[in-house]
Design a protein around this motif. Structure first.
Motif: not given
Length: 170
Positions: A124, A127, A130
């Motif tokens: 997570q 993510k 990103h």
């Protein structure tokens, strides 16, 4: 005496125009540095699984000031206190952001990213990194466009405004 005043006016106006243009050039560089910091953070956290204060310290050594100072101060504060990371992160970004050439949009992206830092599992967290990189990339594109549009304009305006004032006062 008039000529000395005219030269000083021209010099001052040119300097102001160059300074404004320099800020337009600094912003994309600093956003690139922030993107680089997120890449380092991702590599160190996900692949190296380093503690966050060591990651932030490594990042500070690879960036240029003023961003390097921000990450270094966060790592030192994190090591020396028992405050949550997001509290320290927010405080440092609020306190030191005015030293950068970046705008509040980039600050908000980084503060929102800081809210998620260290509370998710590695997948997570990757993510979230990103997502922050995507938002910063968008801001980088916009900053580069602004630099192209306004940098040369402010250089020329500084010189031209100095010439105008010089002609008015002579």
């Amino acid at each position: 005496m008039k000529w000395i005043g005219a030269i000083l006016i021209l010099f001052t106006c040119t300097w102001v125009g160059l300074d404004i243009a320099r800020n337009y050039a600094k912003r994309p560089k600093q956003i690139r540095d922030m993107l680089h910091a997120l890449q380092i953070m991702e590599a160190e956290m996900v692949y190296g699984q380093e503690p966050i204060h060591q990651v932030l310290n490594k990042i500070s050594k690879q960036l240029h000031p003023p961003l390097s100072y921000m990450f270094y101060d966060i790592s030192v504060e994190l090591k020396n206190t028992h405050e949550p990371l997001h509290t320290i992160w927010n405080r440092m970004f609020e306190k030191k952001w005015h030293h950068t050439a970046m705008k509040n949009r980039e600050k908000e992206i980084m503060i929102q990213f800081g809210q998620t830092l260290g509370i998710h599992n590695l997948e997570q967290q990757q993510k979230q990194i990103h997502l922050a990189k995507v938002h910063l990339q968008h801001e980088l594109n916009e900053a580069s466009e602004e630099e192209k549009r306004f940098s040369n304009m402010f250089r020329a305006l500084g010189v031209l405004f100095g010439l105008l004032l010089t002609l008015i006062f002579l």
